[in-house]
Design an enzyme around this catalytic site. Sequence first.
Site, PDB file in Angstrom:
ATOM      1  N   LYS A 115       0.840  -1.209   0.000  1.00 49.96           N
ATOM      2  CA  LYS A 115       0.000   0.000   0.000  1.00 49.96           C
ATOM      3  C   LYS A 115       0.871   1.254   0.000  1.00 49.96           C
ATOM      4  O   LYS A 115       0.473   2.279  -0.555  1.00 49.96           O
ATOM      5  CB  LYS A 115      -0.975  -0.011   1.181  1.00 49.96           C
ATOM      6  CG  LYS A 115      -2.090  -1.023   0.983  1.00 49.96           C
ATOM      7  CD  LYS A 115      -3.281  -0.781   1.889  1.00 49.96           C
ATOM      8  CE  LYS A 115      -4.385  -1.796   1.619  1.00 49.96           C
ATOM      9  NZ  LYS A 115      -5.480  -1.742   2.589  1.00 49.96           N
ATOM     10  N   LYS A 197      -3.866 -11.170  -6.785  1.00 49.89           N
ATOM     11  CA  LYS A 197      -5.160 -11.472  -6.147  1.00 49.89           C
ATOM     12  C   LYS A 197      -6.269 -10.551  -6.671  1.00 49.89           C
ATOM     13  O   LYS A 197      -5.995  -9.405  -7.044  1.00 49.89           O
ATOM     14  CB  LYS A 197      -5.046 -11.400  -4.621  1.00 49.89           C
ATOM     15  CG  LYS A 197      -5.145 -10.032  -4.038  1.00 49.89           C
ATOM     16  CD  LYS A 197      -5.471 -10.051  -2.538  1.00 49.89           C
ATOM     17  CE  LYS A 197      -5.606  -8.593  -2.088  1.00 49.89           C
ATOM     18  NZ  LYS A 197      -5.947  -8.347  -0.734  1.00 49.89           N
ATOM     19  N   LYS A 200     -10.679  -5.373  -4.492  1.00 54.47           N
ATOM     20  CA  LYS A 200     -11.685  -4.305  -4.633  1.00 54.47           C
ATOM     21  C   LYS A 200     -11.087  -3.074  -5.313  1.00 54.47           C
ATOM     22  O   LYS A 200     -11.772  -2.337  -5.985  1.00 54.47           O
ATOM     23  CB  LYS A 200     -12.158  -3.840  -3.253  1.00 54.47           C
ATOM     24  CG  LYS A 200     -13.055  -4.755  -2.495  1.00 54.47           C
ATOM     25  CD  LYS A 200     -13.581  -4.016  -1.244  1.00 54.47           C
ATOM     26  CE  LYS A 200     -13.943  -4.957  -0.123  1.00 54.47           C
ATOM     27  NZ  LYS A 200     -12.953  -5.046   0.943  1.00 54.47           N
TER      28      LYS A 200
HETATM   29  P1  TYM Z   1     -10.503  -7.072   3.332  1.00 54.69           P
HETATM   30  O1  TYM Z   1     -11.611  -6.112   3.465  1.00 54.69           O
HETATM   31  O2  TYM Z   1      -9.373  -6.725   2.399  1.00 54.69           O
HETATM   32  O3  TYM Z   1     -11.034  -8.488   2.886  1.00 54.69           O
HETATM   33  C1  TYM Z   1     -12.064  -9.155   3.611  1.00 54.69           C
HETATM   34  C2  TYM Z   1     -11.814 -10.636   3.589  1.00 54.69           C
HETATM   35  O4  TYM Z   1     -11.756 -11.116   2.238  1.00 54.69           O
HETATM   36  C3  TYM Z   1     -10.551 -11.876   2.044  1.00 54.69           C
HETATM   37  N1  TYM Z   1     -10.103 -11.678   0.651  1.00 54.69           N
HETATM   38  C4  TYM Z   1      -9.871 -12.677  -0.213  1.00 54.69           C
HETATM   39  N2  TYM Z   1      -9.957 -14.014  -0.083  1.00 54.69           N
HETATM   40  C5  TYM Z   1      -9.662 -14.754  -1.174  1.00 54.69           C
HETATM   41  N3  TYM Z   1      -9.282 -14.222  -2.366  1.00 54.69           N
HETATM   42  C6  TYM Z   1      -9.179 -12.890  -2.531  1.00 54.69           C
HETATM   43  N4  TYM Z   1      -8.830 -12.376  -3.724  1.00 54.69           N
HETATM   44  C7  TYM Z   1      -9.475 -12.049  -1.424  1.00 54.69           C
HETATM   45  N5  TYM Z   1      -9.480 -10.688  -1.232  1.00 54.69           N
HETATM   46  C8  TYM Z   1      -9.871 -10.496   0.044  1.00 54.69           C
HETATM   47  C9  TYM Z   1      -9.568 -11.291   3.049  1.00 54.69           C
HETATM   48  O5  TYM Z   1      -8.534 -12.206   3.336  1.00 54.69           O
HETATM   49  C10 TYM Z   1     -10.467 -11.016   4.236  1.00 54.69           C
HETATM   50  O6  TYM Z   1     -10.638 -12.177   5.007  1.00 54.69           O
HETATM   51  N6  TYM Z   1      -7.747  -6.294   7.409  1.00 54.69           N
HETATM   52  C11 TYM Z   1      -8.925  -6.977   6.902  1.00 54.69           C
HETATM   53  C12 TYM Z   1     -10.188  -6.593   7.665  1.00 54.69           C
HETATM   54  C13 TYM Z   1     -10.066  -6.790   9.122  1.00 54.69           C
HETATM   55  C14 TYM Z   1     -10.095  -8.035   9.808  1.00 54.69           C
HETATM   56  C15 TYM Z   1      -9.962  -7.693  11.192  1.00 54.69           C
HETATM   57  C16 TYM Z   1     -10.232  -9.360   9.427  1.00 54.69           C
HETATM   58  C17 TYM Z   1      -9.916  -5.795  10.042  1.00 54.69           C
HETATM   59  N7  TYM Z   1      -9.844  -6.342  11.276  1.00 54.69           N
HETATM   60  C18 TYM Z   1      -9.940  -8.683  12.198  1.00 54.69           C
HETATM   61  C19 TYM Z   1     -10.204 -10.351  10.421  1.00 54.69           C
HETATM   62  C20 TYM Z   1     -10.059 -10.006  11.765  1.00 54.69           C
HETATM   63  C21 TYM Z   1      -9.118  -6.587   5.450  1.00 54.69           C
HETATM   64  O7  TYM Z   1      -8.670  -5.564   5.008  1.00 54.69           O
HETATM   65  O8  TYM Z   1      -9.911  -7.444   4.767  1.00 54.69           O
END
Ligand code: TYM
Length: 335
Positions: A115, A197, A200
């Site tokens: 990032k 990957k 979004k």
């Molecule tokens: P975020 O918002 O980027 O993504 C949410 C969840 O989706 C999964 N994910 C994927 N899994 C498979 N293939 C992909 N291409 C893909 N893109 C995203 C992510 O692994 C995630 O599980 N930091 C986290 C949010 C968060 C969080 C937490 C998660 C904040 N606090 C505490 C667990 C526990 C995030 O940015 O996820």
Amino acid sequence: MSDEKKLILSGIQPTGTFTLGNYIGAVRNWGPLQDECRCFYFIADQHAITVKIEPAQLRQKTLEAYAQLMACGIDLNKSLIFIQSHVPTHAQLSWVLNCSTQFGELSRMTQFKDKSRKHPDDINAGLFDYPVLMAADILIYNADLVPVGVDQMQHLELARTIARRFNGRYGETFKIPEGYVPPVGAKVMSLQEPTKKMSKSDDNPNAVILILDDKDTIIRKFKRAVTDSESEIAFREGKDGINNLLTIYSAVTGRTIEESVREFDGQGYGTFKLAVGEAVADHLAPVREEYARLIADKAYLKECYTRCAGEALRYSYRTLNKVYKKVGFVPTELR
Ligand code: TYM
């Protein structure tokens, strides 16, 4: 809900409509856990401001994300879905955890490095500190299990390290959480660059399936998916595009990769891509319908997120009070 049940926690950022990656890698696995476990899910709006986002857009996207989670099968009679900024204990705990986290550890986080490269004009302290807030999200509930995609495992590992360090210094306080990544689809790849990957924030809309895309859009994107110059539908190294499509197909149909390979034996890429598109569109149709119903009822959404935040806050104060006492803060009747 009894306290012997395992506690599940996970979050998602409201930076855009959920992708098929978010759905397969994380969100769709959250609903099935709620019968056996106590589940806490939340919209990570405080994480979302680590990159620039318009305030009006954040507000809108947060509500949309909330409705999307509900539409993905999370039942508020069994689980909680709340908005992170409504539960201030996460941020309160993160300050304490900051003091058990090393600068070097945060510097090594690959998401921070990625990032920072992507937003060189705004490498803010929040972006750097992001994994500590994430550790607080998890540890404040003493979560047993954290269902996430592969890209979040490094952050989860850091949360475990911070918890162990705190416990070592102040005595047993936090449970050490386990990660749970799904056997198929823990990393769904971009349809245009299948070594990257699906994300979004991808600038190319054809690279990403959004869970609210209509059927025609989904099929069109799959038809354009980048594959390879061979013609054999097989799952093996070097066939990143086809491997990704087989993974997606297996995840939405519930078949194994081997079964999917057998099903398309001898068929061309065109037929295969169309079948994957149709399977995904059919799978997501009920989510889209339910979402449309929910997002139209703002009063109901408000009632849900207010109640859930209240419950999460009460629950999380237990841990915060314990932590404050352990580190030596003077007790107060105010919490
Ligand atoms: P975020 O918002 O980027 O993504 C949410 C969840 O989706 C999964 N994910 C994927 N899994 C498979 N293939 C992909 N291409 C893909 N893109 C995203 C992510 O692994 C995630 O599980 N930091 C986290 C949010 C968060 C969080 C937490 C998660 C904040 N606090 C505490 C667990 C526990 C995030 O940015 O996820």
